[in-house]
Structures are given as structure tokens and as C-alpha cells.
Write an enzyme that holds these catalytic residues in place. Sequence first.
Site, PDB file in Angstrom:
ATOM      1  N   SER A  46       0.913  -1.214  -0.209  1.00 13.85           N
ATOM      2  CA  SER A  46       0.079  -0.188   0.241  1.00 13.85           C
ATOM      3  C   SER A  46       0.718   1.226  -0.064  1.00 13.85           C
ATOM      4  CB  SER A  46      -0.287   0.149   1.193  1.00 13.85           C
ATOM      5  OG  SER A  46      -0.638   0.121   2.646  1.00 13.85           O
ATOM      6  N   LYS A  47       0.512   2.105   0.034  1.00 13.45           N
ATOM      7  CA  LYS A  47       0.904   4.193   0.196  1.00 13.45           C
ATOM      8  C   LYS A  47       2.084   3.928   1.490  1.00 13.45           C
ATOM      9  CE  LYS A  47      -1.751   6.777  -3.273  1.00 13.45           C
ATOM     10  NZ  LYS A  47      -2.439   6.524  -3.401  1.00 13.45           N
ATOM     11  N   ARG A  48       0.957   3.677   2.087  1.00  6.50           N
ATOM     12  CA  ARG A  48       2.114   3.418   3.516  1.00  6.50           C
ATOM     13  C   ARG A  48       3.620   2.506   3.415  1.00  6.50           C
ATOM     14  NH1 ARG A  48      -0.555   0.695   7.848  1.00  6.50           N
ATOM     15  NH2 ARG A  48      -2.557   0.968   6.348  1.00  6.50           N
ATOM     16  N   ASP A  49       3.566   1.491   2.431  1.00  8.60           N
ATOM     17  CA  ASP A  49       4.747   1.115   2.189  1.00  8.60           C
ATOM     18  C   ASP A  49       6.004   2.180   1.546  1.00  8.60           C
ATOM     19  OD1 ASP A  49       4.698  -2.076   3.332  1.00  8.60           O
ATOM     20  OD2 ASP A  49       2.826  -1.701   1.521  1.00  8.60           O
ATOM     21  N   GLY A  50       5.163   2.741   1.000  1.00  8.42           N
ATOM     22  CA  GLY A  50       6.255   4.006   0.138  1.00  8.42           C
ATOM     23  C   GLY A  50       7.075   3.488  -1.239  1.00  8.42           C
TER      24      GLY A  50
END
Length: 309
Positions: free
Chosen positions: A242-246
Site C-alpha cells: 500500500s501507499k504506506r509502504d512508501g
Amino acid sequence: MSAVRGRYAPSPTGPLHLGNARTALLAWLDVRARGGAFVMRVEDVDFTRARPEFEARLLLDLRWLGLDWDEGPDVGGPFGPYRQSERGDRYAAALARLDVYACTCTRRELRALPVTSMTGEPVYPGTCRNGQSHPGRPAAIRWRVPAGEVGFVDRLCGEHHQDIVRDVGDFVLRRGDGAWAYQLAVVVDDADMGVTDIVRGADLLDSTPRQLHLLRALHPELPAPRFAHVPLILGAGGAKLSKRDGAPDLGALREAGAPPARVLAALARSVGLVPPDVREVRPHELLTAVQADDPLARLKPQPLDLAGL
Ligand code: GLU
């Protein structure tokens, strides 16, 4: 015409993330390993979200990665146009052959419906089947879904069944704002373009019965395509990336100067196509590695590892 015809069908609504790039790679490998034709179809039906600059960028990014296609918006081909925004007359002709009705339910009314575990979406209760609930409002067009269970055997996910009337209800073919629904456009296009093999993300598994039901209504003479719904890409923790994984998108990696052979190796490793120590690979090398084998037969999803890019 090649016996095998596959496609990749991106929606140009944002940058191409690495999960999409990996799905494109798997669709490409599956077709190329069998000497088939690969079609690039741009799914820009949602005019509120699709943008030409995203299309230009994703085509550039996929070429940079080393993929190629025989037909597409930038190269033409016998079954064009290859942009859904230019195919409205075909969707209108298909719609005219189906039993449909206008639906004026509001978004709020639809949101209030209970969600079913089958699709994660509400089942439409048929509110406007016998007359619009709010005449005069912009109307969506729904298909009066004929009864019948739909089943198919996915190459990776196995057997999948749905009773569309029970599990989905009459579904939208054209939105109130005039945009054609993905479900209709994809069926019309795959049939018109002679697609025999569909490789796409597992998030679309639940849409397939709807599409097969539509295909049967529109083209009873056509065999159904074969489907392979491939796993979604995993982030470092083993959950869906996800986006949170960068994780950067593909274009960002290209612009940062990452070598495409390294990016391709990371994508190939993340699904077990190459051993964990392979740091660089080119598309034709991957093809040689899987040739004479089913490239999708032994996928082993693992967390994406971008170290060393
Ligand atoms: N356009 C869809 C997406 O980007 C894919 C459609 C398909 O492969 O059937 O999610």
C-alpha cells in the site's frame, strides 16, 4: 490472427504502481510464451478520473520496463480504436440489445443498502425495476439481469460461482453522468478484439461472473476467454503493498535513474519467477526461463524487495 490473444487493460487514472506493472508483466509473459498477440487497451471510460497524461506516462513506463505490444492506441491495429473513450458507439449498440431500465436511486440510497460478503458491495434490490423512484433525475442504466448461475474455472484461483440475481442484482451499465460502466465496456472490447486469455489482478475475480453473464447475453456464439487472476503484490510486511509502504511508482523509478533490468528482477522475484539472488533480468531472458512451461503455473508471491535499485 494468432491463436492466443491476450491484453493488458490499464485505467489511466494515476501513476502505474508496481502491482499494476507486475500484472502487466505476467499478462505479457503468458502471451509471449505461447507466441500470441498482445493488446494494450486503455480503459479511460471514467471521464471524471482518466487523464491523457497518465496514459502517455504509463505507456512510456511499460516500454521502459521492456514490454511491447502488437496493438494499442499508440501503434494501431485491426481491432481499434484501443481507447475506450473512442468506443462509445460500440457500447451503445450493445446496450440497445439488452433488457435495461433507468434507475434514479440516489447515491445516498444506494450507500444505505446492506453489503453482501460475496462481492463486498450491496445487492441492488430492484427499486427502479418497475418505474423510477425519482423521475426527472439523471438516470443510470441497469441491466435486468436474467436468472442463472455463472461459474468458471480460473487458472489460478480454481472454480468460482455466482448467482448474479442473488449476489449482485441488476447492475449498472451506464452511469447517470453518461460514463459507460467498466463491466459493459470490458465485455464488448474483449469480444470485439478477439481476446482469448485474460490475465489480471485478483481484485477483479468477483467481476468475472458478471462479465461472463453479459458475454453470454451479447455473444452466445463466442467461447468464453480463459481467466487467470494473479495475486496482488505484497509489501515488506507480507500484507498487500500500500501507499504506506512508501513504494515508488514505476515512473518515479524510471525518473530516478533505476535500471529497468533491476526493476524487472524485483518484480519477477516478488512472484517467484526468478531465484532470490537474481538482481537483473531482461524480458527476453525471463521468457527463455519460462518458455515451454506455463509462466503462471508456479507463482510464489513474496514481499517486494526494492533493495539495491
Ligand atoms: N482497467 C482495469 C484496471 O485497471 C482492469 C480491467 C481488466 O483487466 O479487466 O483495474
